[in-house]
Design an enzyme around this catalytic site. Sequence first.
Site, PDB file in Angstrom:
ATOM      1  N   TYR A  49      -0.746  -0.502  10.108  1.00 54.39           N
ATOM      2  CA  TYR A  49      -0.997  -0.910   8.727  1.00 54.39           C
ATOM      3  C   TYR A  49       0.179  -0.536   7.823  1.00 54.39           C
ATOM      4  O   TYR A  49       0.642  -1.341   7.009  1.00 54.39           O
ATOM      5  CB  TYR A  49      -2.287  -0.238   8.253  1.00 54.39           C
ATOM      6  CG  TYR A  49      -2.672  -0.509   6.822  1.00 54.39           C
ATOM      7  CD1 TYR A  49      -3.261  -1.716   6.466  1.00 54.39           C
ATOM      8  CD2 TYR A  49      -2.483   0.456   5.839  1.00 54.39           C
ATOM      9  CE1 TYR A  49      -3.640  -1.958   5.151  1.00 54.39           C
ATOM     10  CE2 TYR A  49      -2.859   0.229   4.524  1.00 54.39           C
ATOM     11  CZ  TYR A  49      -3.438  -0.983   4.187  1.00 54.39           C
ATOM     12  OH  TYR A  49      -3.809  -1.213   2.883  1.00 54.39           O
TER      13      TYR A  49
ATOM     14  N   LYS B  92       2.580  -3.036   5.703  1.00 54.14           N
ATOM     15  CA  LYS B  92       2.658  -2.963   4.249  1.00 54.14           C
ATOM     16  C   LYS B  92       4.080  -2.669   3.768  1.00 54.14           C
ATOM     17  O   LYS B  92       4.494  -3.159   2.705  1.00 54.14           O
ATOM     18  CB  LYS B  92       1.677  -1.907   3.728  1.00 54.14           C
ATOM     19  CG  LYS B  92       0.217  -2.322   3.854  1.00 54.14           C
ATOM     20  CD  LYS B  92      -0.062  -3.648   3.169  1.00 54.14           C
ATOM     21  CE  LYS B  92      -1.532  -3.936   3.011  1.00 54.14           C
ATOM     22  NZ  LYS B  92      -1.789  -5.258   2.404  1.00 54.14           N
TER      23      LYS B  92
ATOM     24  N   SER C 278       0.836  -1.200   0.000  1.00 52.16           N
ATOM     25  CA  SER C 278       0.000   0.000   0.000  1.00 52.16           C
ATOM     26  C   SER C 278       0.868   1.246   0.000  1.00 52.16           C
ATOM     27  O   SER C 278       1.991   1.239   0.511  1.00 52.16           O
ATOM     28  CB  SER C 278      -0.892   0.011   1.252  1.00 52.16           C
ATOM     29  OG  SER C 278      -1.542   1.258   1.404  1.00 52.16           O
TER      30      SER C 278
END
Length: 205
Positions: free
Chosen positions: A176, A180, A163
């Site tokens: 997160y 990622k 991401s």
Amino acid sequence: MGICEGRVCVVTGAGRGIGREYALSLAAEGARVVVNDLGGEMDGGGNPTSGPASEVVAEIVATGGEAVANADDVSSFDGAARLIATAVDAFGDLHCLVNNAGILRDRMLVNMTEAEWDDVIRVHLKGTFAPTHHAANLWRTQAKAAEAGERDRPVARVINVTSVSGIYGNFGQTNYGAAKAGIAAFTVIAAQELVRYGVTVNCIA
């Protein structure tokens, strides 16, 4: 005839969202698909159920494709092993693994709980490592059999999902984003290690 005709693909987190679209697109191109989804909510909560995966399988079958559902937890080492075994048991082989499963537990760093950190890292990062580990061992065995003249050399693919949050950063996503970014690094190293077995490893941001 599609570009994936005769290929067997596993897609994790394929019951909803982007994962669902990956599974449907692969099936439309002729792949036989293992649709994996634990069936929880976007934050990982809720009761696990095979419902979302089964619904995607039904969509694929309704259009003439081949697919089976799997509801194993990809962040479990044993669950990931069962997932890879599902592909071999159902379709006789595995050619492509799409590591898409993930959850969101967005919160500012100063308010983030240990569980919110651990759960996101576990599902995204371990949930990429564990299926890839078991798939890579399958392909290594096949590559050695090919060297002995017992079968064709594998032509396999791992596609990971990273991401921009892990590349450029995003407020409220230290967990997160870190996961990622880890997946991006994992992809580079796994590509270096697995090329000898006929496997390419790439990621999508």
